[in-house]
Design an enzyme around this catalytic site. Structure first.
Site, PDB file in Angstrom:
ATOM      1  N   LYS A 146      -3.095 -10.331  -6.483  1.00 34.43           N
ATOM      2  CA  LYS A 146      -4.339 -10.544  -5.929  1.00 34.43           C
ATOM      3  C   LYS A 146      -5.112  -9.638  -6.336  1.00 34.43           C
ATOM      4  CE  LYS A 146      -5.452  -8.505  -2.180  1.00 34.43           C
ATOM      5  NZ  LYS A 146      -6.234  -8.055  -0.701  1.00 34.43           N
ATOM      6  N   LYS A 175     -10.606  -4.230  -4.681  1.00 30.12           N
ATOM      7  CA  LYS A 175     -11.127  -3.650  -4.999  1.00 30.12           C
ATOM      8  C   LYS A 175     -10.505  -2.114  -5.979  1.00 30.12           C
ATOM      9  CE  LYS A 175     -13.077  -3.780  -0.542  1.00 30.12           C
ATOM     10  NZ  LYS A 175     -12.006  -3.043   0.379  1.00 30.12           N
ATOM     11  N   LYS A 209       1.136  -1.507   0.051  1.00 34.24           N
ATOM     12  CA  LYS A 209      -0.219  -0.127  -0.200  1.00 34.24           C
ATOM     13  C   LYS A 209       0.219   1.140  -0.116  1.00 34.24           C
ATOM     14  CE  LYS A 209      -4.240  -2.507   1.252  1.00 34.24           C
ATOM     15  NZ  LYS A 209      -5.701  -2.417   1.643  1.00 34.24           N
TER      16      LYS A 209
HETATM   17  N1  AQP Z   1      -8.532 -11.572  -4.181  1.00 35.34           N
HETATM   18  C1  AQP Z   1      -8.483 -12.119  -2.933  1.00 35.34           C
HETATM   19  N2  AQP Z   1      -8.656 -13.625  -2.183  1.00 35.34           N
HETATM   20  C2  AQP Z   1      -8.984 -13.587  -1.347  1.00 35.34           C
HETATM   21  N3  AQP Z   1      -9.873 -13.391  -0.423  1.00 35.34           N
HETATM   22  C3  AQP Z   1      -9.278 -11.353  -0.172  1.00 35.34           C
HETATM   23  N4  AQP Z   1     -10.024 -11.165   0.333  1.00 35.34           N
HETATM   24  C4  AQP Z   1      -9.971  -9.480  -0.306  1.00 35.34           C
HETATM   25  N5  AQP Z   1      -9.242  -9.888  -0.960  1.00 35.34           N
HETATM   26  C5  AQP Z   1      -9.400 -10.877  -1.342  1.00 35.34           C
HETATM   27  C6  AQP Z   1     -10.820 -10.975   1.127  1.00 35.34           C
HETATM   28  O1  AQP Z   1     -11.049 -10.443   2.310  1.00 35.34           O
HETATM   29  C7  AQP Z   1     -11.370  -9.559   3.784  1.00 35.34           C
HETATM   30  C8  AQP Z   1     -11.843  -7.961   3.249  1.00 35.34           C
HETATM   31  O2  AQP Z   1     -10.701  -7.341   2.675  1.00 35.34           O
HETATM   32  P1  AQP Z   1     -10.351  -5.916   3.225  1.00 35.34           P
HETATM   33  O3  AQP Z   1     -11.595  -5.058   1.474  1.00 35.34           O
HETATM   34  O4  AQP Z   1     -10.746  -5.605   4.250  1.00 35.34           O
HETATM   35  O5  AQP Z   1      -9.181  -5.390   2.534  1.00 35.34           O
HETATM   36  P2  AQP Z   1      -8.205  -6.049   1.740  1.00 35.34           P
HETATM   37  O6  AQP Z   1      -7.426  -6.926   1.778  1.00 35.34           O
HETATM   38  O7  AQP Z   1      -6.550  -5.399   0.889  1.00 35.34           O
HETATM   39  O8  AQP Z   1      -9.086  -5.909   0.380  1.00 35.34           O
HETATM   40  P3  AQP Z   1      -8.820  -5.306  -1.190  1.00 35.34           P
HETATM   41  O9  AQP Z   1      -9.956  -5.692  -2.451  1.00 35.34           O
HETATM   42  O10 AQP Z   1      -7.756  -5.263  -2.098  1.00 35.34           O
HETATM   43  O11 AQP Z   1      -8.506  -3.786  -0.655  1.00 35.34           O
HETATM   44  P4  AQP Z   1      -8.075  -2.403  -0.926  1.00 35.34           P
HETATM   45  O12 AQP Z   1      -8.487  -2.830  -2.783  1.00 35.34           O
HETATM   46  O13 AQP Z   1      -9.508  -1.188  -0.507  1.00 35.34           O
HETATM   47  O14 AQP Z   1      -6.848  -2.426  -0.817  1.00 35.34           O
HETATM   48  C9  AQP Z   1     -10.181 -10.439   3.953  1.00 35.34           C
HETATM   49  O15 AQP Z   1     -10.452 -11.264   4.746  1.00 35.34           O
HETATM   50  C10 AQP Z   1      -8.970 -10.493   2.966  1.00 35.34           C
HETATM   51  O16 AQP Z   1      -8.486 -11.797   3.314  1.00 35.34           O
END
Ligand code: AQP
Length: 334
Positions: free
Chosen positions: A197, A200, A115
């Site tokens: 990965k 979002k 990040k």
């Molecule tokens: N690609 C993924 N595969 C499996 N699990 C995932 N999670 C997120 N992406 C994947 C799981 O979703 C939960 C919530 O995640 P989060 O939104 O709190 O944070 P993050 O992991 O940083 O998700 P994003 O989508 O990548 O968000 P942004 O783009 O805002 O940083 C967690 O249990 C995570 O493991």
């Protein structure tokens, strides 16, 4: 007397539209585990502001995510569904845990490194101390199990380390949480860069399937999904990450195994794999999307869920917080 069940805590950041990764890594497992556990499912809005949010979209994203929680089948009567910012004990405990965390261990966190690269102009202290707030979220409720995707494993480990460190000094204050990852799909990958990965906040919206995507968009995203120059459909994450990712999605949404699909699609080519994945996913999402749009219109109901969730979580958060203050020697409030 009803038997006390073990406790689950988990949350998602309302930082945008929720993705298929959020569903497979987290939400799906919350739903299947909710009969055997007492659960706290939070919208972790305090974590979300570690990256700048537009206030208006942020507020609306919180309600969108709440409606998704409910549409996938989380039961807000039996379990606590709440906004993290409505429960002050999360930040109170986080401050204390700050004083038991080391710069070195936090600077090793992969998410912080990723990040920081993505937000070069805003590498704020919150981004750095994110795992401490997450540890507070978890430890505050005596959590036994934390169902999350593979990317969050390191953060749950820090929560465990902090709990053990604190307990070693002050006695049995915190439960030691275990991490739970789904057997399949703990890390869904980007459709455009399948070694990365699915996220979002990916700049390329073709890389991510959002739970509210329209059928035609889902079909187009899968048609454009990156695979490889070979033709054989087989599950091999190292050499065929794109194909393996599609097989994973297909297996998860149809509740069949990767092996069954690999056998069924043998000799069909990647085009067939892509359309089969898209079509099955579209059908899988259809009832959830319908429920979502009904729920999202009902502002009064959504607010009532948040109100009840916050009241219960505030109540539940007091016991361990008081214990922490007490063992540290703070004078109780009068
Ligand atoms: N690609 C993924 N595969 C499996 N699990 C995932 N999670 C997120 N992406 C994947 C799981 O979703 C939960 C919530 O995640 P989060 O939104 O709190 O944070 P993050 O992991 O940083 O998700 P994003 O989508 O990548 O968000 P942004 O783009 O805002 O940083 C967690 O249990 C995570 O493991």
């Amino acid at each position: 007397m009803t038997e006390k069940k073990p406790i689950i805590f988990s949350g998602i950041q309302p930082s945008g539209n929720l993705t298929l990764g959020n569903y497979v890594g987290a939400l799906k497992n919350w739903v299947s585990l909710q009969d055997k556990y007492d659960c706290l499912f939070s919208l972790v809005d305090l974590h979300t502001i570690t990256v700048r949010q537009d206030p208006k979209s942020f507020r609306s994203n919180c309600y969108d995510a709440l409606a998704i929680y409910l549409a996938v089948g989380i039961d807000p009567i039996r379990h606590n569904v709440f906004l993290q910012s409505h429960v002050p004990a999360h930040t109170q405990l986080a401050w204390i845990l700050n004083c038991y965390s080391y710069m070195g261990e936090l600077s090793r966190m992969t998410q912080f490194k990723d990040k920081s690269k993505k937000n070069e102009t805003n590498i704020n202290v919150g981004l750095f101390s994110y795992p401490i707030l997450m540890a507070a979220d978890i430890l505050l409720y005596g959590t036994n199990l934390v169902p999350v995707g593979a990317d969050q494993k390191q953060h749950v480990e820090i929560a465990r380390d902090l709990a053990l460190r604190f307990n070693n000094i002050y006695g049995q204050v915190f439960a030691i949480p275990e991490v739970y990852h789904p057997p399949l799909g703990a890390r869904l990958m980007s459709l455009q860069e399948p070694t990365k990965k699915m996220s979002k906040s990916d700049d390329n919206s073709s890389a991510t399937i959002f739970l509210l995507d329209k059928p035609e968009d889902i079909l187009n995203k899968f048609k454009r999904a990156v695979t490889d120059s070979d033709t054989e459909i087989c599950f091999d994450i190292k050499n065929k990450p794109g194909v393996s990712n599609l097989l994973t999605i297909l297996a998860v949404v149809t509740d069949r195994s990767v092996e069954e699909w690999t056998t069924q699609l043998q000799g069909s080519g990647y085009g067939k794999l892509k359309t089969a994945t898209a079509e099955n996913l579209i059908e899988f999402l259809r009832p959830m999307q319908k429920r979502y749009y009904q729920l999202r219109k009902d502002q009064e109901y959504l607010d009532s869920v948040l109100k009840q969730g916050a009241a219960r979580a505030v109540d539940a958060s007091q016991e361990i917080l008081k214990k922490v203050y007490d063992v540290l020697g703070f004078i109780p409030t009068f």
